[in-house]
Design an enzyme around this catalytic site. Structure first.
Site, short mmCIF file in Angstrom:
data_model
loop_
_atom_site.label_atom_id
_atom_site.label_comp_id
_atom_site.label_asym_id
_atom_site.label_seq_id
_atom_site.Cartn_x
_atom_site.Cartn_y
_atom_site.Cartn_z
N LEU A 243 72.21 101.68 47.32
CA LEU A 243 72.24 100.39 48.00
C LEU A 243 71.36 99.36 47.31
CD1 LEU A 243 73.33 98.80 50.41
CD2 LEU A 243 71.33 99.58 51.71
N ASP A 244 71.97 98.25 46.88
CA ASP A 244 71.29 97.12 46.25
C ASP A 244 70.55 97.50 44.98
OD1 ASP A 244 72.21 95.38 48.17
OD2 ASP A 244 70.45 95.59 49.45
#
Length: 299
Positions: A243-244
Site C-alpha cells: 500500500l502506497d
C-alpha cells in the site's frame, strides 16, 4: 470523444505515423547502443532522440529510450520486432517497441474530490495528454456532470470494504470492454485488491499526499497542521500490493508556515496533487518510464 479532440488526435496520428520508441533495460555491457543504433539504421530509421543511463558501468543495469522516425513504420513494425529479438537475446534485454500513432486508452477512477480529474480533463482537452479518455468510473455520483459535459461514458459503481470483489468484477468487465491501457486513480478513495492490482502491472497510477510514511490514515492534513510541518507535497506512483509503496514516478513540494491553517494546507496540497499527477500520466503516455524493481527511470 468530443469532435475537436478527436480531430486533433487524428492530426497527431497522421503527423506521427512513422514515429516509434524503443525502450531497453539490460545488464550493462559494451556495444548495446551500437547494436540498437545499427539495427534501426538497417531498418531505414533515423534516430531523433536518445537518452540513456547506467546504474554502474561495471556490472550495473543499463537503460535507454530511443525515439526514431522510420518510413512505412506501420507496415514494418511486426517484422522489426521479430528481427530485434536476436539482438535482445544477445544482451539479455527487456525491451519494447511502441508507436506514437497508437493512442493509449485511459480509464479514470475518482471518488468525491474532483480537482485531479478536472486537471486531467483540462490537459486532455488542450491536447497535452495524448490519450483516449475512454471512461470515468466512480463510487460516487459527483463526477457525472464533468463526464457527461465532455461526452465521456460515466459509470457509478458503489464500492466499499463489504462489496469490493463485486465492484472490481464490474471494473474488470468495463476495462476489458473498452480495451484500457492505463488506469489513473485521480483521488479514488478505495483500496484495490491484490487480484485486481496483479492484473494490471505498471498500468495503475495513483496520487496522494507526500506526508508518508508520517500521518498515515485519516485526516493527514489535520495532524500535519498540529505537528507544524513546513513542507507539504504530493507523490504519484504505480500501484502495487504494498500500500502506497509502489515505484515513484513524480513528486513535488510547496513550503508552508504557521500562518496556513488546515483548509489552506488542503488547498495548497490539491494544487500540488494536480500538477504531479498530470506530469506522471503524461510521462507514462509518452513511454518515458522504465520500472526497475521498486524504482523508476524517467527519461
Amino acid at each position: 470523444m468530443m469532435d475537436y479532440v478527436e480531430e486533433r488526435f487524428k492530426k497527431y496520428q497522421e503527423q506521427n505515423q512513422n514515429r516509434g520508441r524503443l525502450l531497453i533495460n539490460c545488464p550493462d555491457a559494451p556495444g548495446i547502443v551500437a547494436a540498437a543504433s545499427r539495427f534501426l539504421y538497417d531498418q531505414g530509421a533515423n534516430i531523433i532522440e536518445s537518452s540513456q543511463y547506467s546504474t554502474n558501468p561495471q556490472g550495473g543495469t543499463f537503460f535507454i529510450r530511443i525515439v526514431f522516425e522510420c518510413p512505412d513504420l506501420k507496415q514494418k513494425s511486426s517484422n522489426m520486432e521479430s528481427q530485434f529479438e536476436e539482438i535482445a537475446q544477445t544482451f539479455s534485454m527487456e525491451w519494447s517497441f511502441t508507436y506514437a500513432y497508437e493512442i493509449k486508452k485511459t480509464a479514470i477512477f475518482v471518488s468525491k474530490e474532483l480537482h485531479c480529474l478536472r486537471e486531467l480533463l483540462w490537459e486532455w482537452q488542450g491536447g497535452d495528454l495524448l490519450t483516449d479518455v475512454a471512461l470515468i468510473i466512480s463510487n460516487h455520483e459527483d463526477a457525472r456532470v464533468e463526464a457527461e459535459r465532455l461526452e465521456i461514458p460515466f459509470y457509478y459503481i458503489p464500492a466499499n470494504k463489504d462489496n469490493r470483489k463485486e465492484a472490481e468484477d464490474k471494473h474488470k468487465q468495463l476495462l476489458e470492454e473498452y480495451n484500457i491501457d492505463l488506469i489513473v486513480l485521480a483521488r479514488y478513495m478505495q483500496i484495490l485488491t491484490p487480484n485486481f492490482v496483479k492484473k494490471y502491472p505498471n498500468q495503475i497510477i495513483n496520487i496522494h499526499h507526500s506526508f508518508l510514511p508520517a500521518f498515515v490514515g485519516a485526516k493527514p492534513y489535520e495532524r500535519a497542521y498540529h505537528r507544524g510541518v513546513k513542507l507539504i507535497g504530493a507523490t504519484s506512483h504505480y500501484v502495487t500490493n504494498d500500500l502506497d509503496e509502489g515505484p515513484i514516478i513524480e513528486q513535488d513540494i510547496h513550503r508552508v508556515d504557521h500562518r496556513d491553517n488546515v483548509e489552506e494546507l488542503k488547498k495548497i496540497g490539491r494544487t500540488v496533487e494536480r500538477s504531479v499527477l498530470g506530469r506522471a500520466v503524461k510521462w507514462h503516455l509518452e513511454d518515458r518510464i522504465i520500472v526497475h524493481g521498486n524504482k523508476t527511470i524517467v527519461f
